[in-house]
Design a protein around this motif. Structure first.
Motif, PDB file in Angstrom:
ATOM      1  N   LYS A  49       0.741  -1.384  -0.086  1.00 44.32           N
ATOM      2  CA  LYS A  49      -0.003   0.010  -0.108  1.00 44.32           C
ATOM      3  C   LYS A  49       0.773   1.129  -0.044  1.00 44.32           C
ATOM      4  CE  LYS A  49      -3.895   2.164   2.589  1.00 44.32           C
ATOM      5  NZ  LYS A  49      -5.057   1.951   3.784  1.00 44.32           N
ATOM      6  N   MET A  50       1.860   1.312   0.717  1.00 46.21           N
ATOM      7  CA  MET A  50       2.788   2.287   0.923  1.00 46.21           C
ATOM      8  C   MET A  50       3.477   2.328  -0.582  1.00 46.21           C
ATOM      9  SD  MET A  50       4.524   1.709   4.687  1.00 46.21           S
ATOM     10  CE  MET A  50       3.681   1.917   5.894  1.00 46.21           C
ATOM     11  N   GLN A  51       4.062   1.469  -1.017  1.00 44.40           N
ATOM     12  CA  GLN A  51       4.653   1.526  -2.464  1.00 44.40           C
ATOM     13  C   GLN A  51       3.569   2.221  -3.240  1.00 44.40           C
ATOM     14  OE1 GLN A  51       5.475  -2.756  -2.746  1.00 44.40           O
ATOM     15  NE2 GLN A  51       7.175  -1.936  -4.096  1.00 44.40           N
ATOM     16  N   ASN A  52       2.280   1.775  -3.185  1.00 50.64           N
ATOM     17  CA  ASN A  52       1.580   2.291  -4.494  1.00 50.64           C
ATOM     18  C   ASN A  52       1.164   3.780  -4.230  1.00 50.64           C
ATOM     19  OD1 ASN A  52       1.013  -0.189  -5.819  1.00 50.64           O
ATOM     20  ND2 ASN A  52      -0.445  -0.750  -4.310  1.00 50.64           N
ATOM     21  N   ILE A  53       0.950   4.213  -2.708  1.00 53.86           N
ATOM     22  CA  ILE A  53       0.735   5.871  -2.611  1.00 53.86           C
ATOM     23  C   ILE A  53       2.127   6.650  -3.064  1.00 53.86           C
ATOM     24  CG2 ILE A  53       0.511   7.467  -0.824  1.00 53.86           C
ATOM     25  CD1 ILE A  53      -1.086   5.134   0.663  1.00 53.86           C
ATOM     26  N   LEU A  54       3.276   5.872  -2.812  1.00 54.30           N
ATOM     27  CA  LEU A  54       4.507   6.617  -3.536  1.00 54.30           C
ATOM     28  C   LEU A  54       4.567   6.669  -4.762  1.00 54.30           C
ATOM     29  CD1 LEU A  54       6.794   5.194  -0.575  1.00 54.30           C
ATOM     30  CD2 LEU A  54       6.121   7.549  -0.754  1.00 54.30           C
ATOM     31  N   ALA A  55       4.366   5.534  -5.463  1.00 56.45           N
ATOM     32  CA  ALA A  55       4.373   5.480  -6.794  1.00 56.45           C
ATOM     33  C   ALA A  55       3.716   6.671  -7.577  1.00 56.45           C
ATOM     34  CB  ALA A  55       3.811   4.269  -7.462  1.00 56.45           C
ATOM     35  N   THR A  56       2.456   7.214  -7.020  1.00 58.89           N
ATOM     36  CA  THR A  56       1.790   8.083  -7.563  1.00 58.89           C
ATOM     37  C   THR A  56       2.575   9.531  -7.604  1.00 58.89           C
ATOM     38  OG1 THR A  56       0.658   9.116  -5.766  1.00 58.89           O
ATOM     39  CG2 THR A  56      -0.589   7.249  -6.742  1.00 58.89           C
ATOM     40  N   VAL A  57       3.238   9.795  -6.717  1.00 61.76           N
ATOM     41  CA  VAL A  57       4.094  10.846  -6.817  1.00 61.76           C
ATOM     42  C   VAL A  57       5.540  10.992  -7.364  1.00 61.76           C
ATOM     43  CG1 VAL A  57       2.947  12.025  -5.154  1.00 61.76           C
ATOM     44  CG2 VAL A  57       4.941  10.619  -4.175  1.00 61.76           C
ATOM     45  N   GLY A  58       5.629   9.699  -7.878  1.00 67.45           N
ATOM     46  CA  GLY A  58       7.061   9.361  -8.742  1.00 67.45           C
ATOM     47  C   GLY A  58       8.094   8.903  -7.792  1.00 67.45           C
ATOM     48  N   VAL A  59       7.971   8.390  -6.709  1.00 62.63           N
ATOM     49  CA  VAL A  59       8.894   7.492  -5.834  1.00 62.63           C
ATOM     50  C   VAL A  59       8.794   6.098  -5.945  1.00 62.63           C
ATOM     51  CG1 VAL A  59       9.693   7.411  -3.151  1.00 62.63           C
ATOM     52  CG2 VAL A  59       8.607   9.645  -4.261  1.00 62.63           C
ATOM     53  N   LEU A  69      10.770   5.330   3.065  1.00 63.05           N
ATOM     54  CA  LEU A  69      10.422   6.680   2.009  1.00 63.05           C
ATOM     55  C   LEU A  69       8.838   6.972   2.281  1.00 63.05           C
ATOM     56  CD1 LEU A  69      11.939   5.160  -1.167  1.00 63.05           C
ATOM     57  CD2 LEU A  69      12.894   6.775   0.196  1.00 63.05           C
ATOM     58  N   TYR A  70       8.100   6.260   2.754  1.00 53.83           N
ATOM     59  CA  TYR A  70       6.608   6.771   3.171  1.00 53.83           C
ATOM     60  C   TYR A  70       6.833   7.776   4.239  1.00 53.83           C
ATOM     61  CZ  TYR A  70       1.742   6.424   4.423  1.00 53.83           C
ATOM     62  OH  TYR A  70       0.243   6.660   4.259  1.00 53.83           O
ATOM     63  N   LYS A  71       7.530   7.293   5.405  1.00 52.37           N
ATOM     64  CA  LYS A  71       7.605   8.436   6.446  1.00 52.37           C
ATOM     65  C   LYS A  71       8.578   9.668   5.901  1.00 52.37           C
ATOM     66  CE  LYS A  71       7.535   4.737  10.041  1.00 52.37           C
ATOM     67  NZ  LYS A  71       8.417   3.921  11.010  1.00 52.37           N
ATOM     68  N   LYS A  72       9.449   9.584   4.943  1.00 53.53           N
ATOM     69  CA  LYS A  72      10.032  10.885   4.603  1.00 53.53           C
ATOM     70  C   LYS A  72       9.212  11.728   3.742  1.00 53.53           C
ATOM     71  CE  LYS A  72      13.965  12.060   1.604  1.00 53.53           C
ATOM     72  NZ  LYS A  72      15.078  11.555   0.705  1.00 53.53           N
ATOM     73  N   TYR A 113      -4.075  11.534   1.621  1.00 51.44           N
ATOM     74  CA  TYR A 113      -2.735  11.573   2.111  1.00 51.44           C
ATOM     75  C   TYR A 113      -2.053  12.747   1.279  1.00 51.44           C
ATOM     76  CZ  TYR A 113      -3.806   6.668   2.882  1.00 51.44           C
ATOM     77  OH  TYR A 113      -4.636   5.514   3.306  1.00 51.44           O
ATOM     78  N   ILE A 114      -1.186  13.459   2.017  1.00 50.96           N
ATOM     79  CA  ILE A 114      -0.504  14.458   1.681  1.00 50.96           C
ATOM     80  C   ILE A 114       1.153  14.264   1.473  1.00 50.96           C
ATOM     81  CG2 ILE A 114      -0.392  17.154   1.943  1.00 50.96           C
ATOM     82  CD1 ILE A 114      -2.829  17.232   3.249  1.00 50.96           C
ATOM     83  N   ALA A 115       1.631  14.619   0.278  1.00 45.00           N
ATOM     84  CA  ALA A 115       3.014  14.354   0.338  1.00 45.00           C
ATOM     85  C   ALA A 115       3.764  15.422  -0.183  1.00 45.00           C
ATOM     86  CB  ALA A 115       3.281  13.306  -0.807  1.00 45.00           C
ATOM     87  N   GLU A 116       4.972  15.535   0.305  1.00 41.97           N
ATOM     88  CA  GLU A 116       5.915  16.811  -0.060  1.00 41.97           C
ATOM     89  C   GLU A 116       7.428  16.076  -0.824  1.00 41.97           C
ATOM     90  OE1 GLU A 116       6.631  19.756   2.191  1.00 41.97           O
ATOM     91  OE2 GLU A 116       4.887  20.186   2.897  1.00 41.97           O
TER      92      GLU A 116
END
Length: 246
Positions: A49-59, A69-72, A113-116
């Protein structure tokens, strides 16, 4: 006359008892294995799940590095109510969208989820809908204007290999990058998966469909617009983007 000895292993009762014992033994072993593996399975699901969320923002990352990386990069996890207000006491990561969509919208929890990443802010919305044979789901991230798509990830439970199942492929996901979800008047349109769309415009709210997978493509279109509509009140409060009153 000498009595013939009876081989008890050939009797019906022996066979019946043996079958019962084997069922109990095998059932116990399987139950023990399932219980023992449950924590590992749960952890794998969390990391995926973390992988998929991160993948949407290019990580991009493997499972082993997903949590770090999710925590970052994920700076906030919030849950919204139907009015776009933040709900307390509900963990976004624990919200099961498969269960939520069976409830009335007024009663649902809407995780966000909010990412920077590299100084840019992104909003990541979980998606779930219906494909040809079963559920389809994923995540879509919006840039800080809450109009432009940064990236998307899709998955399914039972779409046809080589057809609807292709929604998981990177070449299909990339079609959504930089597409807009609002039209020029500020109405939420989402992004429609349209057969034969050869336009390179990122302002037409359309991407080209997968050949032979019309129903799955329609499911992707529907779940994007259906899920995003519930986030409009929150997005309107956070940005100056023109949002239509639905």
């Amino acid at each position: 006359m000498e009595e013939k000895s009876v081989n008890k292993t050939n009797t019906n009762s022996y066979t019946f008892i043996f079958a019962i014992v084997m069922v109990v033994v095998v059932g116990s072993i399987l139950a023990f294995a399932a219980t023992s593996l449950q924590p590992t399975q749960y952890e794998n699901m969390r990391q995926e799940k973390m992988q998929n969320i991160l993948a949407t923002v290019g990580v991009e990352t493997d499972r082993a590095g997903a949590e770090e990386l999710y925590k970052k990069y994920i700076t906030e996890e919030i849950v919204l109510d139907y009015e776009g207000e933040i709900k307390e006491g509900v963990e976004a990561f624990d919200v099961d969208l498969a269960k939520e969509i069976k409830r009335e919208p007024l009663e649902q929890n809407f995780p966000l989820y909010i990412a920077e990443v590299e100084g840019e802010k992104y909003y990541i919305v979980p998606l779930r809908g219906s494909g040809l044979w079963n559920a389809i789901f994923g995540y879509i991230s919006l840039k800080d204007d809450v109009n432009t798509i940064k990236g998307a990830v899709f998955d399914h439970l039972g779409e046809t290999p080589g057809l609807g199942a292709e929604i998981t492929q990177e070449w299909f996901r990339e079609r959504f990058t930089d597409e807009k979800i609002f039209d020029g008047s500020g109405n939420l349109i989402g992004v429609s998966v349209v057969k034969g769309n050869s336009s390179t415009s990122k302002d037409d709210n359309q991407v080209d469909a997968i050949s032979g997978a019309t129903i799955t493509g329609d499911g992707v279109s529907d779940m994007i617009s259906e899920r995003l509509q519930y986030y409009l009140p929150y997005f309107k409060s956070q940005t100056d983007v023109k949002v239509a009153n639905n």
